[in-house]
Design an enzyme around this catalytic site. Structure first.
Site, PDB file in Angstrom:
ATOM      1  N   GLU A  29       0.877  -1.183   0.000  1.00  0.00           N
ATOM      2  CA  GLU A  29       0.000   0.000   0.000  1.00  0.00           C
ATOM      3  C   GLU A  29       0.901   1.216   0.000  1.00  0.00           C
ATOM      4  O   GLU A  29       1.640   1.460   0.950  1.00  0.00           O
ATOM      5  CB  GLU A  29      -0.929  -0.037   1.216  1.00  0.00           C
ATOM      6  CG  GLU A  29      -2.097   0.918   1.088  1.00  0.00           C
ATOM      7  CD  GLU A  29      -1.796   2.269   1.688  1.00  0.00           C
ATOM      8  OE1 GLU A  29      -1.538   3.208   0.904  1.00  0.00           O
ATOM      9  OE2 GLU A  29      -1.803   2.390   2.926  1.00  0.00           O
ATOM     10  N   CYS A  81      -1.239   9.196   3.027  1.00  0.00           N
ATOM     11  CA  CYS A  81      -1.234   8.650   1.660  1.00  0.00           C
ATOM     12  C   CYS A  81      -2.561   8.890   0.961  1.00  0.00           C
ATOM     13  O   CYS A  81      -2.596   9.077  -0.248  1.00  0.00           O
ATOM     14  CB  CYS A  81      -0.899   7.166   1.681  1.00  0.00           C
ATOM     15  SG  CYS A  81      -2.053   6.181   2.642  1.00  0.00           S
ATOM     16  N   GLU A 133       4.115  12.839  -5.600  1.00  0.00           N
ATOM     17  CA  GLU A 133       3.580  12.936  -4.242  1.00  0.00           C
ATOM     18  C   GLU A 133       4.559  13.734  -3.371  1.00  0.00           C
ATOM     19  O   GLU A 133       5.737  13.396  -3.294  1.00  0.00           O
ATOM     20  CB  GLU A 133       3.422  11.529  -3.655  1.00  0.00           C
ATOM     21  CG  GLU A 133       2.810  11.555  -2.272  1.00  0.00           C
ATOM     22  CD  GLU A 133       2.654  10.167  -1.671  1.00  0.00           C
ATOM     23  OE1 GLU A 133       3.613   9.373  -1.741  1.00  0.00           O
ATOM     24  OE2 GLU A 133       1.582   9.894  -1.119  1.00  0.00           O
TER      25      GLU A 133
END
Ligand code: ADP
Length: 493
Positions: A258, A291, A388
């Site tokens: 993940e 996230c 990101e």
């Protein structure tokens, strides 16, 4: 005479500065220092597990596995209920320690994360009772498909929410009959030590729950390379996931990954702009070291100006400061290295001509605090749109119709989450075309333990949550019983 186990004092709370392996506290190896992002004050030293100790943790977990698996879900339930109770009993210690160690808001820990960490253990323990063998009746056989415990599970968690993520993975792994070895993040390791204290107090059998501290490329790498593992569950960055996936492939160990995201936050022309703006400001929670945050705002050009002004008004009021202060809404960035990374993204975006709507510089509260920031007027392939940041830096683009919104939303290598505000039927129609693992309609952050969580593309492989966790943390076995007389004939089948 046994050596005393070192402890760190955080406020009134004592944290064991040691590994927890095979039911014993082990203080060995080199040490690394742990700092608080609140003021960069030193919290103390933690030991780094040697290769030998990491191997011993896996061996101990392997030895403990058969008896734990044999207990069955009902037999494991009281242990895991006591574990969840022991987390609740230590709520204040967890809150103080995670706040100091990871910079998370104390109030959010007390009201959200710690109750949720306990629930992660309790909910999966209860859900395991309800796991039914799937029955299949064919014309020639009755099949029943079992969830068998898999073995030893390695759990690797990142620094942004170590307690929440460790329990989110350990809960289903343990409930499904596995033993676990957790490698906590080196920038925020202390919460997992208290978790081991809770496991010990709950009487979890020795070897079933282990914690080895240390750095990723040393302790973590040694753990995931162990061929005796049955599963690896990882949450963290894309580059580390690729390293772990390669190592796991060598030993054919299933892994659940993940990772990060650059999730779209879509505001359609028929959105409730007040709610959308308030929810937009929420993306700065935990200084956007999250996230699943929506970090790419896509706003219909008709409502753009109104939306910007509404969100600006809320962002201007956000309280940035000490995470232990109940008034604070945004705390620090975890580490000077992460702070530099965030600042680098901002400076490069400015240099590339992106326009600031707000923020764009450090916050005067302290060295690791950064102003909530929003860029606009960016090229679709600009770094600030595509990468990101993992800090309080968002970016806004506009669109003129649904097709463009969907195209921009999907114009990324990531595919974790998303948010879509608009009239509900309209928002659903758009959301269904967005390629992510999940997407919230007119809301944000609703996480049901039964629901799948995970991402597509560079956001990861696999889903955890509810039955998806049990699928991952179990070996699925089909038992086939013929319903008609079986003929042992070479001519058939
Ligand atoms: P982040 O940038 O979120 O810290 P990382 O992927 O670097 O992301 O770290 C997430 C977790 O993975 C941490 O616990 C870290 O120690 C661990 N880790 C880093 N490198 C490795 C590796 N090579 N093998 C196993 N674990 C690792």
């Amino acid at each position: 005479m046994t050596k005393a186990i070192p402890t760190l004092s955080i406020g009134d709370h004592a944290v064991r500065a040691a590994h927890y392996v095979n039911g014993a506290w082990v203080d060995e190896g080199a040490t690394f220092q742990v700092f608080s992002p609140i003021d960069q004050g030193m919290l103390g030293s933690m030991p780094e597990a040697s290769d030998l100790l990491v191997d011993a943790a896996v061996d101990g977990a392997l030895a403990a596995f058969p008896a734990w698996a044999a207990l069955g879900a009902e037999g494991r339930l009281p242990y895991l209920q006591r574990f969840a109770d022991a987390i609740v009993d230590r709520a204040e210690a967890f809150a103080q320690v995670e706040s100091h160690d990871a910079g998370v808001l104390l109030s959010r820990l007390q009201h959200g994360i710690i109750p949720r960490a306990a629930l992660n253990i309790r909910w999966f323990a209860e859900a395991a009772l309800k796991l039914q063998d799937k029955e299949l009746a064919t014309h020639q056989a009755h099949h029943y498909v079992r969830h068998d415990p898999a073995g030893v599970c390695a759990i690797i968690t990142p620094w942004n929410s170590p307690l929440m993520l460790s329990t989110w993975k350990a809960g289903p792994a343990l409930a499904a009959g596995n033993s676990v070895v957790i490698k906590p993040p080196e920038w925020a390791p202390l919460g997992c030590s208290i978790l081991a204290q809770a496991a010990e107090a709950a009487g979890i059998p020795p070897g079933v729950f282990n914690v080895v501290h240390g750095h990723g490329p040393t302790t973590g790498a040694r753990l995931v390379a162990n061929p005796r593992l049955s599963r690896i569950s990882f949450t963290g960055s894309v580059p580390t996931a690729k390293i772990i996936a390669k190592v796991a492939a060598e030993n054919l160990i299933p892994c659940s990954l993940e990772l990060g995201g650059k999730s779209p936050f879509i505001v359609l022309e028929d959105a409730d702009l007040d709610l959308a703006a308030a929810t937009g400001a929420l993306q700065y929670r935990n200084a956007t070291q999250v996230c699943l945050a929506g970090t790419r705002f896509l706003v219909h050009e008709q409502v753009r100006d109104a939306f910007v002004e509404k969100m600006r008004a809320i962002v201007e009021q956000l309280v940035i400061g000490d995470p232990r202060d109940t008034a604070t809404e945004i705390g620090p960035i975890i580490h000077p290295r992460q702070f530099e990374k965030v600042q680098g993204y901002v400076e490069r975006a400015k240099a590339a001509g992106a326009r600031l709507l707000w923020g764009g510089e450090p916050h005067p509260f302290g060295p690791l605090y950064y102003k909530p920031t929003m860029f606009t007027d960016v090229a679709p392939d600009a770094e600030i749109v595509q990468e990101e940041v993992f800090g309080p830096v968002l970016v806004m683009q506009t669109f003129t119709d649904d097709a463009e919104a969907v195209r921009l939303a999907n114009d990324t290598v990531y595919g974790l989450g998303g948010v879509c505000f608009g009239e509900v039927g309209h928002a659903r129609a758009v959301a269904e075309q967005v390629r992510t693992g999940f997407i919230w309609i007119n809301s944000f952050g609703i996480r049901d333990l039964a629901a799948p969580f995970g991402g597509r593309g560079q956001s990861g492989i696999g889903r955890e949550g509810g039955d998806y966790s049990f699928e991952f943390f179990s070996d699925i076995k089909d038992v086939i019983v013929p319903t008609a007389p079986f003929k042992a004939s070479f001519a058939h089948r």
